[in-house]
Design an enzyme around this catalytic site. Structure first.
Site, PDB file in Angstrom:
ATOM      1  CG  LEU A  15      21.733  12.558 -37.794  1.00  0.00           C
ATOM      2  CD1 LEU A  15      22.625  11.891 -36.753  1.00  0.00           C
ATOM      3  CD2 LEU A  15      22.497  13.633 -38.555  1.00  0.00           C
ATOM      4  N   GLY A  16      18.832  10.138 -40.598  1.00  0.00           N
ATOM      5  CA  GLY A  16      18.581   9.011 -41.484  1.00  0.00           C
ATOM      6  C   GLY A  16      17.348   8.230 -41.085  1.00  0.00           C
ATOM      7  CG  PHE A  17      14.831   6.874 -43.836  1.00  0.00           C
ATOM      8  CD1 PHE A  17      14.276   5.828 -44.560  1.00  0.00           C
ATOM      9  CD2 PHE A  17      15.535   7.853 -44.530  1.00  0.00           C
ATOM     10  CE1 PHE A  17      14.427   5.751 -45.942  1.00  0.00           C
ATOM     11  CE2 PHE A  17      15.688   7.786 -45.914  1.00  0.00           C
ATOM     12  CZ  PHE A  17      15.126   6.728 -46.616  1.00  0.00           C
ATOM     13  N   GLY A  18      15.321   4.020 -41.628  1.00  0.00           N
ATOM     14  CA  GLY A  18      15.412   2.629 -42.061  1.00  0.00           C
ATOM     15  C   GLY A  18      14.102   1.926 -41.775  1.00  0.00           C
ATOM     16  CB  SER A  70      15.332   2.883 -36.102  1.00  0.00           C
ATOM     17  OG  SER A  70      16.476   2.778 -36.930  1.00  0.00           O
ATOM     18  CB  THR A  71      13.638   7.835 -37.751  1.00  0.00           C
ATOM     19  OG1 THR A  71      12.986   7.951 -36.474  1.00  0.00           O
ATOM     20  CG2 THR A  71      12.610   7.484 -38.814  1.00  0.00           C
ATOM     21  CB  VAL A  72      19.266   7.847 -37.089  1.00  0.00           C
ATOM     22  CG1 VAL A  72      20.460   8.254 -36.230  1.00  0.00           C
ATOM     23  CG2 VAL A  72      19.164   6.327 -37.155  1.00  0.00           C
ATOM     24  CG  ASP A  89      23.368  -7.666 -40.594  1.00  0.00           C
ATOM     25  OD1 ASP A  89      23.478  -8.042 -41.776  1.00  0.00           O
ATOM     26  OD2 ASP A  89      22.619  -6.733 -40.251  1.00  0.00           O
TER      27      ASP A  89
END
Length: 384
Positions: free
Chosen positions: A41-44, A47-49, A168
């Site tokens: 679903l995603g990354f940052g 983390s990865t999701v 945040d």
């Protein structure tokens, strides 16, 4: 589709990417004999999701797989502590459903260390993602009201019931829920029928993210990401918040509390509504964010800070004289006011909207309204 090994994708494009920090998730992998990964679903940066099928509860969940624990420090443990505090507080509060729920947490052993994994109900996309896909890149009044009503309920719950300060709040940390869960099954089937592009590098697979289809009806917004949150029932002086959303008391290193979230929301709401940042904080000498440039912009908009705020600031002497004159060695921008800023609003709506903004954008924290008070605001509750 195979991506050439030398072509950077997803988390590889991040400036501080180190492959050994990330757990090498594989689609089809089953965590703790329960969660089968069905798509990315995603990354940052941390983390990865992944979308996963909960084999025990027969539902889909979002798995947030953090980089190895040694590289994260206390951030992840802090996030779990916030969720534990929420679990101990009233579930009957209307703001509880506007805060992301933790379903499960566990650790997995990676090649270079342990990784924490959090399981959440899957959500659609962030408010930031929705704005980026719209033209012009801003929220209409109805969209902003839709987001802020639930956000203030979430903050009322966090502040009053849980004694948590988020610190945040930004459009990327507010996500829309999903009312039609069939979109998750569709994503899983799409991955089976047409696997996402990927690449193999040194024994690990880098997958490209797959977007969840737009649901027929967008679910209510949910406040996420509690990695930077703090407990409000203790004293705080540390530097927090995104630069341009940083409250004056944080910038001046004075003690702060729940009201920094309120200032944060005020700045973000303006940016989302107008499509332009209210503050930039870019110092012309350094071409980067600096406190003095940010303070100068606030002074130009709101006038000088109150003396009692400076009196409790640890950095006041760096920017102000004993009489409260700004002496930071930078020119003040031309004095303006919220009323003078160009806007798309009609005169009636502009009056109400600016009254709403002034309840949040105040130098003195004690003069800012609470989340509960803001939820009742005339502009926010206007039926449009």
């Amino acid at each position: 589709m195979r991506i050439p090994p030398d072509h950077k994708v997803e988390e590889e494009t991040l400036p501080d990417y180190l492959p050994v920090r990330y757990y090498p998730v594989r689609i089809g992998e089953v965590f703790i004999d329960r969660y089968q990964v069905v798509g990315k679903l995603g990354f940052g940066a941390s983390s990865t999701v992944w979308l996963a099928h909960d084999l025990r509860q027969h539902r889909h969940v979002a798995l947030k797989v953090f980089i190895r624990s040694q590289a994260l420090g206390d951030r992840v443990e802090n996030e779990i502590a916030m969720f534990k505090r929420m679990e101990q507080r009233a579930f009957s509060h209307p703001g509880r459903s506007a805060v992301r729920t933790l379903l499960d947490s566990f650790r997995v052993a990676g090649p270079q260390g342990d990784h924490l994994v959090l399981a959440h109900p899957p959500l659609w996309q962030s408010v930031e993602g929705a704005i980026c896909r719209s033209s012009p890149r801003r929220l209409p009044g109805s969209g902003l009201r839709f987001v802020l009503k639930d956000l203030f309920l979430a903050l009322e719950y966090l502040h009053d019931e849980c004694q948590i300060i988020h610190t945040d709040i930004k459009a990327d940390n507010i996500m829309f829920g999903v009312t039609d869960v069939s979109v998750f099954a569709e994503l899983e089937e799409e991955e089976i029928q047409k696997p996402c592009p990927r690449k193999e590098v040194e024994g690990r697979t880098i997958y490209t993210s797959r977007a969840i289809k737009s649901p027929g009806q967008i679910g209510p917004p949910v406040l996420c990401d509690f990695g930077s949150a703090v407990f409000g029932d203790s004293d705080h002086l540390e530097c927090v918040q995104p630069n341009v959303y940083r409250a004056p008391e944080v910038t001046l290193r004075a003690s702060w509390d729940y009201k920094i979230d309120i200032w944060n929301v005020g700045c973000m709401a303006w940016d989302m509504y107008e499509g332009n940042q209210l503050f930039h904080g870019i110092d012309p000498e350094h071409h980067a964010y600096r406190r003095r440039a940010h303070l100068a912009e606030i002074i130009a908009l709101l006038g000088p800070p109150p003396k009692d705020l400076l009196a409790r600031s640890h950095l006041a002497s760096k920017f102000f004289s004993d009489e409260g004159t700004f002496t930071a060695g930078i020119d003040l921008p031309a004095a303006t006011s919220l009323e003078e800023i160009e806007t798309q609003l009609t005169s009636h709506e502009k009056t109400l909207f600016l009254e709403f903004m002034r309840k949040m954008l105040q130098w003195a924290p004690e003069r800012r309204s609470t989340a509960g008070e803001l939820f009742q605001d005339a502009w926010l509750q206007e039926q449009k």
